[in-house]
Design a protein around this motif. Structure first.
Motif: not given
Lengths: 385, 311
Positions: A304-330
């Motif tokens: 679970w830790t691995n899945v959550i860590a990478f999910t958060f990394a993807v949508i949270g912007g650790s790989f790219f600016g996910g959290a900095l995107l406009p709109g609902i994605l951001g």
């Protein structure tokens, strides 16, 4: 705090220091990856391009524009004055920003100068989610200008209220916008996002190992031995939470110090950075607490830790600016610990806002952590009953 | 006064009753064995005695203090040796003892003295600085017991402490436990090994399906269930003739023969042995081997529960 809690936490920290997994995942991994990213994208001190559209022909607005140009002279902020063909249609400017031709643009609206003695007009910032640094800097500049204008408006209002003609004040010219060098320039590089991205992932994984010690101890009979001593379940859980938070704080501090001293990275104001990092560590301690509270086995908690860590990394912007995107994605990205912390770090970064301006992000992170720790502790304690 | 007094302990997990109205006591210097197959309720009982699980009903009192699952004084009176090696493998034996000693409230010079003393007691004085990961299986077992002795508890609880231990280390461990018992410590001991229970325990409680079905010394338990020694004879000749003669002999309870073997169950095997040999000789049967099979805890257990201890 009970001495047994401190004994448990002390033992956890001592063992954490000896753990190669935390050393590799919490410190070495982020340092290597962050340094590679900094070398690839952050070296040489980037010039940040910002724009100014002045739709107002007042003396005040012209003074603001000139004052801004003077303030930015010699800094790493490159100011481009943009003339809008149609003041009512800034779509070309928006396209320039979204295409990345320019980082962010400050728009002084028509009638802004006259608003000193009339209805206030609002300065507008056109920014793009993938260039949060430029957006943050321009927003900061806009707030400074607005503060100066508000001051002038208050002075005029005071004259009027006192029955005194404000013309002499206005004839003296506009109040200069209060733009400090710290707000619009920064020395060296701003590498926090480059290092924080990997740090967030690796720390989640590394601290996961520490948090799962509880499950391992339960399985190995260690927890039975500990709880047969004069120790309560609350002591055990508190000791574990303190261990995770302390190890997270120490690993993060090590990454910040080594990246700054050895690689010359720039993270921003130390106090503000440390507060944001502390909030991040508490938030992941809460999530890990929840995982440990819910998972039936150590292996389940690990997956679970691995899945959550990478999910958060993807949508949270650790790989790219996910959290900095406009709109609902951001918005979704910002709800993750990675995204909220990344945004907070950027916003309080060089030339950025204060901690008070990102209170909602800090509150979200600390709240997530505290609630997670409490709920996880209760679930874990229930299982031991 | 008993060091440990467990009264009316009961615990359910959902619909399953793990422990049902179990009561027993252990006096100072006494070793009490809790015997039973997997699932009998031993671990649940021990967990309640140690304050790891709260009983649904019943109480545990150790040295006058009532046990609870939180930070209670009763826990200072007991030392638990879990079945697993409950030592941190990345810490040395001494560091493990420092940690667990602190949890028991020891500190400073007193803690250091106790660690030195316990390391000496368990034969690890010269290996205390090594990571327990590097210990042999027997050393780990000894250190596992040593940690429970740091605070000099009045009650020592050992949950199958010799599982997976070589015979030499097992003997050393059993001798050590006997020494502790003679020093006045009360010991609660669970095991699958009958010979360990018979060797160490003054009294034994037999558990089955959550209940304490019998309690007493080995001799008391054997007499309680009415088990008698079995006289086993092997010989050449017509054993069936001997069997028919023995069946009507006074003191003989049962007699069976099969494939050159004769089993005689008697009130007292030594008394009937002479008569058995005479009858055999008189009927032309040459006895080649004689042995007496004394009833043991395994027989008691089989009799009480209808299953072997390792079921």
């Amino acid at each position: 705090m009970a001495s047994s809690t401190l004994t448990l936490a002390g033992n956890g920290i001592r063992r954490g220091f000896r753990s190669r997994s935390l050393l590799l995942m919490g410190i070495v991994g982020p340092l290597i990856l962050g340094s590679v990213l900094a070398l690839a994208f952050g070296s040489g001190g980037p010039t940040i391009s910002i724009g100014l559209v002045n739709l107002d022909d007042s003396e005040l607005s012209s003074g603001i524009a000139d004052g801004l140009a003077d303030a930015l002279e010699g800094s790493q902020l490159e100011l481009t004055r943009i003339i809008a063909d149609d003041p009512g249609d800034l779509s070309d400017v928006e396209r320039m920003v979204s295409d990345g031709e320019i980082g962010a643009v400050l728009v002084i609206p028509e009638g802004y100068g006259a608003s000193v003695t009339a209805t206030p007009e609002t300065l507008r910032v056109i920014g793009a989610g993938d260039n949060a640094i430029a957006s943050s800097i321009v927003s900061s500049i806009a707030r400074s200008i607005a503060a100066g204008t508000d001051l002038q408006r208050a002075v005029v209002a005071g004259f009027v209220a006192a029955g005194v003609d404000p013309s002499p004040v206005l004839d003296d010219g506009p109040v200069e916008p209060v733009i400090s060098a710290e707000q619009v320039t920064f020395e060296g590089r701003f590498d926090a996002p480059l290092y924080f991205g990997p740090l967030a992932i690796f720390l989640f994984l590394g601290l996961g190992v520490t948090a799962r010690t509880l499950l391992r101890d339960e399985h190995d009979g260690m927890l039975a031995r500990i709880r047969s001593a004069p120790v309560s379940t609350r002591d055990v859980v508190a000791g574990s939470a303190i261990t995770v938070i302390a190890m997270g704080a120490l690993a993060s501090t090590a990454v910040i110090l080594v990246s700054t001293i050895v690689f010359g990275a720039s993270w921003g104001e130390p106090l503000e950075v440390l507060v944001v990092i502390a909030a991040f560590v508490v938030s992941i301690a809460g999530l890990l607490g929840l995982i440990v509270g819910i998972a039936a086995t150590e292996a389940q908690a690990e997956s679970w830790t691995n899945v959550i860590a990478f999910t958060f990394a993807v949508i949270g912007g650790s790989f790219f600016g996910g959290a900095l995107l406009p709109g609902i994605l951001g918005t979704i990205g910002t709800m993750t610990p990675n995204g909220a912390s990344m945004r907070a770090l950027i916003e309080v970064g060089p030339g950025g806002q204060s901690l008070g301006d990102v209170w909602y992000l800090l509150a979200w992170l600390f709240g997530m952590g505290i609630v997670g720790i409490i709920v996880g502790a209760r679930l874990f304690a229930r299982r031991l009953r | 006064m008993d060091v440990l007094s467990a009264t009316g302990l009961a615990r359910r997990f959902g619909e399953r009753t793990a422990v049902d109205d179990v009561s027993f006591g252990i006096a100072a210097g006494e070793t009490y064995g809790l015997l039973g197959p997997n699932g009998a309720g031993k671990t649940t009982t021990i967990s309640m005695v140690c304050g790891l699980l709260a009983p649904d009903s019943g109480t545990v009192v150790i040295n006058g203090d009532t046990m609870a699952t939180d930070r209670c004084p009763a826990k200072t009176h007991l030392g638990l040796v879990p079945q697993e090696i409950a030592l941190y493998p990345d810490l040395s034996g001494r560091e493990n003892m420092e940690f667990f000693g602190r949890l028991q409230g020891l500190s400073g010079a007193r803690l250091g003295e106790r660690i030195d003393s316990v390391l000496e007691l368990v034969g690890l004085a010269d290996r205390g600085g090594e990571r327990t990961d590097d210990y042999s299986g027997g050393m780990k077992r000894r250190a596992n017991i040593g940690v429970a002795l740091l605070h000099e508890p009045e009650l020592l609880i050992l949950d199958e402490p010799t599982v997976g231990v070589d015979p030499q280390s097992r003997n050393a461990i059993l001798d050590g436990i006997a020494d502790l018992q003679s020093s006045g410590m009360a010991v609660l001991y669970t095991t699958h090994y009958m010979e360990e229970a018979e060797r160490l325990c003054d009294r034994i409680g037999v558990m089955d399906e959550g209940r304490l079905v019998a309690e007493g010394s080995t001799a008391e338990l054997v007499s309680l269930v009415g088990e008698h020694p079995v006289l086993r004879l092997e010989g050449d000749g017509d054993l069936r003739v001997v069997q028919s003669r023995l069946a009507v002999l006074d003191g003989v309870i049962d007699c069976t023969s099969a494939e050159g073997r004769l089993d005689v169950v008697a009130q007292e095997s030594a008394v009937v042995l002479g008569e058995v040999l005479q009858i055999a000789e008189h009927n032309g049967v040459r006895i080649t081997a004689v042995s007496v099979d004394e009833p043991d805890l395994e027989d008691v257990f089989l009799h009480l529960t209808g299953k072997a201890l390792r079921d």
